[in-house]
Design a protein around this motif. Structure first.
Motif, PDB file in Angstrom:
ATOM      1  N   ALA A  45     -16.346  -5.618   3.872  1.00 54.64           N
ATOM      2  CA  ALA A  45     -16.419  -5.443   2.417  1.00 54.64           C
ATOM      3  C   ALA A  45     -17.396  -6.449   1.821  1.00 54.64           C
ATOM      4  CB  ALA A  45     -15.033  -5.617   1.807  1.00 54.64           C
TER       5      ALA A  45
ATOM      6  N   GLU B 277     -15.725   3.063   1.088  1.00 50.08           N
ATOM      7  CA  GLU B 277     -14.954   2.919  -0.161  1.00 50.08           C
ATOM      8  C   GLU B 277     -15.577   1.875  -1.092  1.00 50.08           C
ATOM      9  OE1 GLU B 277     -10.375   4.194   0.824  1.00 50.08           O
ATOM     10  OE2 GLU B 277     -10.936   2.117   1.130  1.00 50.08           O
TER      11      GLU B 277
ATOM     12  N   LYS C 162     -17.102   2.611  -4.834  1.00 45.13           N
ATOM     13  CA  LYS C 162     -16.627   1.902  -6.023  1.00 45.13           C
ATOM     14  C   LYS C 162     -17.797   1.342  -6.820  1.00 45.13           C
ATOM     15  CE  LYS C 162     -12.302   0.143  -4.397  1.00 45.13           C
ATOM     16  NZ  LYS C 162     -11.814  -1.017  -3.633  1.00 45.13           N
TER      17      LYS C 162
ATOM     18  N   TYR D 232       0.833  -1.203   0.000  1.00 43.96           N
ATOM     19  CA  TYR D 232       0.000   0.000   0.000  1.00 43.96           C
ATOM     20  C   TYR D 232       0.863   1.247   0.000  1.00 43.96           C
ATOM     21  CZ  TYR D 232      -4.268   2.609   1.038  1.00 43.96           C
ATOM     22  OH  TYR D 232      -5.349   3.441   0.971  1.00 43.96           O
TER      23      TYR D 232
ATOM     24  N   PRO E  85     -10.136  -5.902   0.853  1.00 43.98           N
ATOM     25  CA  PRO E  85     -11.024  -4.744   0.862  1.00 43.98           C
ATOM     26  C   PRO E  85     -10.420  -3.461   0.294  1.00 43.98           C
ATOM     27  CG  PRO E  85     -10.473  -5.429   3.106  1.00 43.98           C
ATOM     28  CD  PRO E  85      -9.804  -6.381   2.193  1.00 43.98           C
ATOM     29  N   GLY E  86      -9.118  -3.394   0.090  1.00 39.98           N
ATOM     30  CA  GLY E  86      -8.610  -2.266  -0.670  1.00 39.98           C
ATOM     31  C   GLY E  86      -8.148  -1.059   0.123  1.00 39.98           C
ATOM     32  N   SER E  87      -7.779  -1.224   1.372  1.00 38.21           N
ATOM     33  CA  SER E  87      -7.120  -0.117   2.057  1.00 38.21           C
ATOM     34  C   SER E  87      -6.299  -0.715   3.184  1.00 38.21           C
ATOM     35  CB  SER E  87      -8.142   0.861   2.627  1.00 38.21           C
ATOM     36  OG  SER E  87      -8.951   0.222   3.569  1.00 38.21           O
ATOM     37  N   TRP E  88      -5.316   0.046   3.625  1.00 39.70           N
ATOM     38  CA  TRP E  88      -4.460  -0.453   4.691  1.00 39.70           C
ATOM     39  C   TRP E  88      -5.032  -0.026   6.036  1.00 39.70           C
ATOM     40  CZ3 TRP E  88      -1.437  -3.336   7.267  1.00 39.70           C
ATOM     41  CH2 TRP E  88      -0.750  -2.866   8.379  1.00 39.70           C
ATOM     42  N   ASN E  89      -5.283  -0.970   6.912  1.00 41.75           N
ATOM     43  CA  ASN E  89      -5.498  -0.634   8.311  1.00 41.75           C
ATOM     44  C   ASN E  89      -5.053  -1.810   9.154  1.00 41.75           C
ATOM     45  OD1 ASN E  89      -7.829  -2.386   9.065  1.00 41.75           O
ATOM     46  ND2 ASN E  89      -8.800  -1.223   7.422  1.00 41.75           N
TER      47      ASN E  89
ATOM     48  N   PRO F  25     -12.197  -6.012   8.320  1.00 39.53           N
ATOM     49  CA  PRO F  25     -12.334  -5.361   7.019  1.00 39.53           C
ATOM     50  C   PRO F  25     -12.856  -6.261   5.901  1.00 39.53           C
ATOM     51  CG  PRO F  25     -10.241  -4.819   8.028  1.00 39.53           C
ATOM     52  CD  PRO F  25     -10.874  -5.846   8.900  1.00 39.53           C
TER      53      PRO F  25
ATOM     54  N   LYS G 279     -14.339   3.059   6.955  1.00 39.05           N
ATOM     55  CA  LYS G 279     -13.603   3.340   5.721  1.00 39.05           C
ATOM     56  C   LYS G 279     -13.884   2.294   4.637  1.00 39.05           C
ATOM     57  CE  LYS G 279      -8.945   4.383   4.090  1.00 39.05           C
ATOM     58  NZ  LYS G 279      -7.522   4.063   4.188  1.00 39.05           N
ATOM     59  N   VAL G 280     -13.787   1.017   5.019  1.00 36.47           N
ATOM     60  CA  VAL G 280     -13.941  -0.058   4.036  1.00 36.47           C
ATOM     61  C   VAL G 280     -15.331  -0.017   3.411  1.00 36.47           C
ATOM     62  CG1 VAL G 280     -14.149  -2.546   3.801  1.00 36.47           C
ATOM     63  CG2 VAL G 280     -12.221  -1.588   5.024  1.00 36.47           C
TER      64      VAL G 280
ATOM     65  N   GLN H  17      -5.205   7.435   0.244  1.00 39.92           N
ATOM     66  CA  GLN H  17      -5.777   6.412  -0.627  1.00 39.92           C
ATOM     67  C   GLN H  17      -4.812   6.075  -1.745  1.00 39.92           C
ATOM     68  OE1 GLN H  17      -9.652   8.482  -1.157  1.00 39.92           O
ATOM     69  NE2 GLN H  17     -10.451   6.405  -1.074  1.00 39.92           N
TER      70      GLN H  17
END
Lengths: 306, 369
Positions: free
Chosen positions: B209, B235, B239, A56, A215-219, B205, B231-232, A120
Motif C-alpha cells: 500500500a 484497491e 481509492k 473486517y 491497507p484496508g482489506s483482510w488477508n 500488504p 488486491k491491496v 469488501q
C-alpha cells in the motif's frame, strides 16, 4: 538519474509515519498499559490479527465500519482478559503464554477469516486536513484517519491518567511492587487482568485499523510482525505513553522510507531500507539494555526484571 | 447375495451398452477414477497467485471420475512433504500439483523418489531429464506476454507517461514481467518510464500500500505489480483514482473504474493435460511450457476506461502473438545503464532459457536490482 524531489519525499515520510504508525500506536499503548501493571503480553501480535479479522468481518456483515472497530476491540479485550486470567494462576509464565496466544490468535483468525478474504467491507472515514491545497499529493498525505486522532487523545489521556488519577497510581503500584499493593488492600491479580484486557482492547482496535483503513482489506499476511515490533517499541518508549506516540511515528516513517526512496529514484540498497525498522529495534535494544545500564522506568514487577 | 432385480439389471445393461457405443479409449479414460491433490502456499481466494490455481482446480473437480483434494497455507518447508505424503497415504492421490515455486527442490524431488508410482506436476520449477525423477515434472506459463499487452494498454492510457510497478523480489520471473511491461508501454511511446519498487517479499500488504501511494505521489497514473496478492495495490489505486493492470487473476471486481486489463494464468490447460494423461495411462509430460497460444495464460476483459485505440493496438499484438509472429525480446535491447543486452538482429523466442535467467532492467525502468 532524474533530479530528486525532496519535498515529495518528506511528504511521503510524514504521510507514511501517520498511516503506517497508527496501528503501532494502538498496540504500543495497549502494551504500555499492560506492562505498567507488571505483565508482558507478547500475544498482542495474535490479538492484532484477531482484531483485524473480526473488525473486517463485523464491518462487512453489519455494513458499519465503527461497529467493526468495536467488535475488534471486544475480541481483543476478551483475548487480553484470557491472558490476564491464565497468568494469574500460580507458576504461569506470561511470556510463554503470550507466545501461545500469538499462535492461538493467528490460528483462530485464519480459520474464521476464510470467508472474509474476498468480500469488501466499508472502510473507516478520514478527515481531510489538506482540503486547502490544490496538490492531490498533499491532499492525500493529509487525509488522516479518525482513529489516529483517537489514538493521540488516548495517549494524552493515559499520560495524564497514569500520574494523576487514583486508578493510574494503583496500576503503577501493582506493577512496581505487588506486595505493597497487597498490603494496601488492592488485588494485584485483578488489576493486572483488567490492564491486560484493556491492552487487548487497544491492540484489537489497532488490528481493525489495518483491515478497515490501511491497507484496508483482510488477508492472512496483513500483520507481518507489527504486533511484536510494537512490544519492543514500548521498551524503546520507556513505558511512557507520550514516548509511545513518537516511537510509533518513527517506526511508521521507517516502514515508509523504503518505498518512498525508491519512488523518488534513490534505489540503491533498498534491502537496507526495508530492514530499517528491525535495525532500529536492535539499536534501541542495544542502547537501552547494556549490562552496566538498567532499564530506567521499567515497572519493577515485570518478569524481565525479577 | 442380493437377488438381481429387474431395475438394476436394466441399469447395468444400459451402462454396458453406453460404454460399448463410445470410442474405446474415451470410455476407458472416463471409467478410471483418479484422485488429484492440490497444494497452495497461501489462501486460495487471495485474488492472486493461489486463486488462479484454485480456480483451475475447481474446473478439474468438475471432470468425470476425478476426486480433488486441496490443502492451502502450506509453507515451503518440510511441511509440504508431510502434506504430500498425507495425500498419498490417506487419500490415495495418484497425481499431485504442488503449486508454489519453493516446493520443488528438495521437497517434491524427495517425495517423488519415495513414491515412484505417484506423479508430481510442479508449477514453476525447471525439471531436468536425468537429474530429477521421471515421475516428477514442471509446467509454467509465459505470462510476460500478458504483461507486454498490459504495457501496451497502459502506454495508451497513461497521461503522465509514468507507470509504476510494485515487485516483490528481483528474481528472473519478476524482472521478465517488469521488462515486458515496460517494453510494451514503450512500443507505444518511447518517452514512457516505469518506476519499480521492490517490497522485499511476496506478501507485505502494508509495504504494498505504501509503495502504491509513493508511486501515485510521484505522478504514476497506471500501476501494476508482481506480488502474490494484487488486491491491496488495486484497491489503493482505485481509492486514489489511478488506473491499474491486474496480475495472476482478474481483479476487475475490486476496481470497477480503473481496471484496464490484466495478465492472468490459465492453469486449466496444463492441469487438464496431466489429469488426462493419468486417466489414459499415457506417460507423463515432464516439461510443459506455454503462453497465450497454448492457453497457459489469458488476458482479462478490457475495463470501461480503455480507449478504442488502446484496444485495437493490444488486440493487434495479441493476434500476432497467437500466430507466433511476435517476439517480446527482439534486439536491440539495452539495460537502463545503456549497455546492450540483446544485440541488434537477435530475436529471443519464449522458449529461450536465456530469458529464464534475466538479471537486468531494460531502458526506461527507473530503479535498481
Amino acid at each position: 538519474m532524474a533530479e530528486i524531489d525532496y519535498s515529495v519525499l518528506l511528504l511521503a515520510l510524514l504521510a507514511g509515519a501517520i498511516r503506517v504508525g497508527t496501528p503501532f500506536l494502538f498496540v504500543s499503548l495497549g502494551e504500555c498499559l499492560t506492562e505498567k501493571g507488571g505483565r508482558i503480553n507478547l500475544g498482542l501480535e495474535g490479538i492484532l490479527v484477531v482484531g483485524a479479522m473480526s473488525g473486517y468481518a463485523v464491518a462487512y456483515l453489519t455494513d458499519s465500519a465503527w461497529l467493526g472497530v468495536l467488535a475488534a476491540g471486544c475480541a481483543g479485550g476478551a483475548l487480553g482478559a484470557f491472558h490476564g486470567v491464565i497468568c494469574s494462576l500460580p507458576r504461569v509464565n506470561d511470556i510463554a503464554f503470550g507466545i501461545a496466544l500469538i499462535l492461538l490468535g493467528t490460528g483462530l483468525a485464519f480459520f474464521f477469516g476464510k470467508a472474509f478474504i474476498q468480500p469488501q467491507a466499508p472502510s473507516l472515514p478520514s478527515i481531510e486536513l489538506g482540503a486547502w491545497s490544490d496538490d492531490a499529493r498533499v491532499r492525500s498525505a493529509l487525509s488522516v484517519n479518525v482513529l489516529f486522532f483517537i489514538g493521540v487523545a488516548l495517549t494524552l489521556l493515559m499520560h495524564w491518567g497514569l500520574r494523576a488519577t487514583r486508578w493510574g497510581l494503583v496500576l503503577r503500584l501493582v506493577g512496581d511492587h505487588a506486595q505493597s499493593a497487597r498490603a494496601l488492600g488492592y488485588r494485584p491479580a485483578l488489576v493486572r487482568t483488567l490492564a491486560t484486557a484493556g491492552g487487548g482492547f487497544l491492540a484489537g482496535v489497532g488490528g481493525a485499523y489495518l483491515s478497515l483503513y490501511y491497507p484496508g482489506s483482510w488477508n492472512e499476511g496483513l500483520s507481518s510482525g507489527q504486533g511484536l515490533m510494537a512490544v519492543a517499541l514500548v521498551i524503546f518508549a520507556r513505558w511512557q505513553p507520550l514516548n509511545c506516540l513518537w516511537a510509533a511515528l518513527l517506526f511508521g516513517a521507517s516502514g515508509a522510507v523504503g518505498p518512498a526512496l525508491q519512488a523518488v529514484g534513490i534505489s540503491s540498497g533498498y534491502y537496507l531500507f526495508a530492514a530499517m525498522p528491525y535495525a532500529l529495534t536492535l539499536l534501541v535494544m542495544y542502547l537501552s539494555c547494556r549490562p552496566n545500564q538498567t532499564l530506567s522506568g521499567a515497572p519493577g514487577e515485570l518478569s524481565l526484571n525479577r | 447375495m442380493p437377488i438381481l432385480n429387474r431395475r438394476s439389471f436394466i441399469k447395468a445393461a444400459g451402462v454396458l451398452g453406453a460404454s460399448a457405443a463410445l470410442p474405446v479409449n474415451l470410455a476407458r479414460a472416463a471409467d478410471k477414477p483418479v484422485t488429484v491433490g492440490f497444494i497452495y502456499v497461501g489462501a486460495k481466494d487471495d485474488f492472486g497467485y493461489n486463486q488462479a490455481h484454485a480456480e483451475a482446480a475447481a474446473i478439474i473437480k468438475g471432470l468425470p471420475n476425478v476426486t480433488v483434494i486441496e490443502e492451502e497455507n502450506v509453507p515451503e518447508t518440510v511441511a509440504v512433504q508431510r502434506s504430500m505424503e498425507a495425500m498419498i497415504r490417506q487419500d490415495g492421490a495418484q497425481l499431485i500439483f504442488p503449486t508454489s515455486f519453493g516446493y520443488f527442490d528438495p521437497h517434491v524431488i524427495k517425495v517423488a523418489r519415495k513414491y515412484p508410482e505417484v506423479r508430481f506436476a510442479h508449477c514453476g520449477g525447471l525439471w531436468q531429464k536425468g537429474v530429477h525423477p521421471d515421475n516428477a515434472g514442471s509446467f509454467f506459463g509465459y505470462i510476460d506476454e500478458g504483461q507486454y499487452l498490459n504495457g501496451v494498454v497502459a502506454g495508451h492510457m497513461s497521461k503522465s507517461k509514468k507507470l509504476g510497478f510494485v515487485a516483490a523480489k528481483p528474481i528472473p520471473q519478476v524482472l521478465r514481467n517488469l521488462n515486458a511491461f515496460t517494453l510494451g508501454a514503450r512500443s507505444v511511446d518511447p518517452e514512457i518510464t516505469t518506476t519499480v519498487i521492490f517490497t522485499g517479499d511476496w506478501s507485505l500488504p502494508v509495504k504494498e500500500a505504501e509503495a502504491a501511494n509513493s508511486l501515485i505521489d510521484q505522478g504514476c497514473d497506471v500501476l501494476t505489480c508482481h506480488v502474490d496478492g494484487p488486491k491491496v495495490l488495486v484497491e489503493t489505486a482505485e481509492k486514489r483514482g489511478v488506473m491499474t493492470c491486474g496480475y495472476h487473476a482478474s481483479q476487475a471486481a475490486l476496481a470497477p473504474k480503473g481496471y484496464l486489463t490484466g495478465a492472468e494464468w490459465n492453469w486449466e490447460t496444463p492441469y487438464r493435460a496431466h489429469v488426462m494423461a493419468l486417466q489414459s495411462g499415457a506417460p507423463m509430460n515432464n516439461f510443459m511450457r506455454g503462453g497465450l497460444k497454448e492457453g497457459f495464460v489469458k488476458t482479462s476483459p478490457y475495463g470501461p476506461a480503455v480507449s478504442d485505440a488502446a484496444k485495437a493496438a493490444a488486440d493487434a499484438v495479441k493476434a500476432s502473438m497467437l500466430k507466433c509472429e511476435f517476439s517480446i525480446f527482439t534486439g536491440p535491447i539495452r539495460n537502463n545503464a545503456g549497455e546492450v543486452m540483446v544485440a541488434e538482429g537477435t530475436v529471443l523466442t519464449q522458449t529461450d532459457v536465456v530469458l529464464e535467467r534475466m538479471d537486468y532492467l531494460v531502458e526506461g525502468v527507473r530503479g535498481q536490482i
